[in-house]
Design an enzyme around this catalytic site. Structure first.
Site, PDB file in Angstrom:
ATOM      1  N   ILE A 195     -40.674 -35.034   2.778  1.00  0.00           N
ATOM      2  CA  ILE A 195     -40.258 -34.990   1.375  1.00  0.00           C
ATOM      3  C   ILE A 195     -38.776 -35.291   1.184  1.00  0.00           C
ATOM      4  O   ILE A 195     -38.351 -35.682   0.095  1.00  0.00           O
ATOM      5  CB  ILE A 195     -40.594 -33.604   0.756  1.00  0.00           C
ATOM      6  CG1 ILE A 195     -40.350 -33.570  -0.747  1.00  0.00           C
ATOM      7  CG2 ILE A 195     -39.804 -32.509   1.451  1.00  0.00           C
ATOM      8  CD1 ILE A 195     -41.172 -34.538  -1.555  1.00  0.00           C
ATOM      9  N   TYR A 196     -37.955 -35.133   2.214  1.00  0.00           N
ATOM     10  CA  TYR A 196     -36.517 -35.299   2.048  1.00  0.00           C
ATOM     11  C   TYR A 196     -36.171 -36.726   1.627  1.00  0.00           C
ATOM     12  O   TYR A 196     -36.421 -37.688   2.365  1.00  0.00           O
ATOM     13  CB  TYR A 196     -35.766 -34.957   3.332  1.00  0.00           C
ATOM     14  CG  TYR A 196     -35.850 -33.507   3.758  1.00  0.00           C
ATOM     15  CD1 TYR A 196     -36.292 -32.504   2.888  1.00  0.00           C
ATOM     16  CD2 TYR A 196     -35.484 -33.131   5.041  1.00  0.00           C
ATOM     17  CE1 TYR A 196     -36.369 -31.193   3.284  1.00  0.00           C
ATOM     18  CE2 TYR A 196     -35.548 -31.805   5.448  1.00  0.00           C
ATOM     19  CZ  TYR A 196     -35.994 -30.844   4.576  1.00  0.00           C
ATOM     20  OH  TYR A 196     -36.064 -29.533   4.974  1.00  0.00           O
TER      21      TYR A 196
END
Length: 335
Positions: free
Chosen positions: A60-61
């Site tokens: 998700i980063y």
């Protein structure tokens, strides 16, 4: 550099883990303080020079940019057999069916996407980023076991959950002879110590390695209370975690400054040294966007705090609202 076994495994990891949540296209709407690919390569190079072999990222980063940038930096500068790479699964930027969570379908899809962005054949540690209330834990643990048996991950870890959830997952895995979690990536620092109540004793008993995130409370423990940074001004997640307890936290931050002055070191050194002396804390995850962030973190390994100073740092702590673990009504991203 000091190294330690990751919990009940034979895996050697540096006692500082480099976090890469700040890797991504500068100005990215998710993390406005993120740094670009060239800077990421420089920071990773510094980590390797310092002996850091443990790197943490997540799917998700920066919507995958972090994995891509970390993979590019490591593949061009490191021996893959000597570094330990962790990534996570649960959150995704998509809002469509089967795109996120911990179903078998999602896990099998996301591990392949992560490996593609990292440009690697496997990750060393595959971490569930949260507890999924909408998927049976049996389904999740069997899927993770199959990821390990397929060779796409060497070990599995957990992050930010309640202790009863970790114990339940381990019991299910043991019952079916599936792979068990070897690490817990939890929220823990001088301003937030709720994990000491149940999670830390559980991890000690089961020899599960703790790799705390936010060891500096998103920078609050590394600077004077009145100082500000771009991240401090733009990190909505951090503000949600800490703004509501400013008055009680300021006392602790001031004491960190006092103890740092006594030892002639930086505030961050004190905060990390405090965390490193905690049982089961194997490697705090230090988010780094500059080489100097890592130099400071490594210094903390040589700093041994007097028990009286530890007591002084801890004695003003007051209970905090739980932050990190999701309830069955939460959907927001809080790490």
């Amino acid at each position: 550099m000091e190294y330690a076994k990751l919990g009940n495994t034979g895996l050697d990891v540096s006692r500082i883990c480099m976090g890469t949540m700040g890797f991504g296209k500068p100005g990215n709407s998710m993390f406005p303080w993120a740094v670009g690919k060239d800077q990421c390569k420089s920071v990773v190079g510094k980590a390797l020079d310092l002996g850091i072999n443990f790197f943490d990222t997540a799917n998700i980063y920066s919507h995958g940019d972090s994995e891509e940038y970390l993979g590019a930096a490591l593949n061009s500068q490191a021996n893959r057999d000597e570094v330990v790479v962790a990534t996570k699964v649960f959150f995704t930027p998509e809002d469509s069916p089967n795109s996120s969570g911990l179903s078998r379908k999602s896990i099998m899809s996301q591990i392949d996407k992560s490996l593609g962005r990292l440009n690697m054949d496997y990750v060393d540690l595959y971490i569930i980023h949260r507890w999924d209330y909408n998927t049976p834990i049996e389904e999740t643990m069997e899927a993770l076991h199959d990821v390990v048996k397929s060779g796409k991950a060497r070990y599995i870890g957990a992050s930010a959950m309640y202790s009863w959830q970790l114990e339940k997952a381990q019991a299910i895995a043991e019952k079916h002879n599936w792979t068990k979690f070897v690490s817990m990536q939890n929220h823990m620092n001088l301003l937030y110590r709720e994990e000491e109540r149940e999670m830390m004793p559980l991890c000690e008993d089961q020899n599960i390695a703790m790799t705390p995130y936010s060891p500096l409370a998103s920078g609050r423990l590394a600077r004077d209370w009145g100082a500000s940074t771009k991240r401090f001004e733009t990190d909505k997640t951090a503000r949600a975690k800490y703004d509501s307890t400013e008055s009680q936290d300021k006392v602790i931050v001031d004491r960190v400054g006092e103890v740092a002055k006594k030892y002639g070191v930086e505030r961050a050194d004190i905060a990390l040294a405090w965390l490193l002396q905690k049982p089961q804390v194997v490697a705090p995850i230090v988010g780094a966007t500059k080489p100097s962030h890592l130099e400071s973190a490594v210094r903390a390994l040589d700093l041994k705090l007097d028990p009286k100073d530890i007591e002084y740092l801890e004695e003003e702590y007051m209970p905090h609202k739980l932050v990190g673990a999701l309830t069955d009504k939460d959907t927001n991203f809080t790490r």
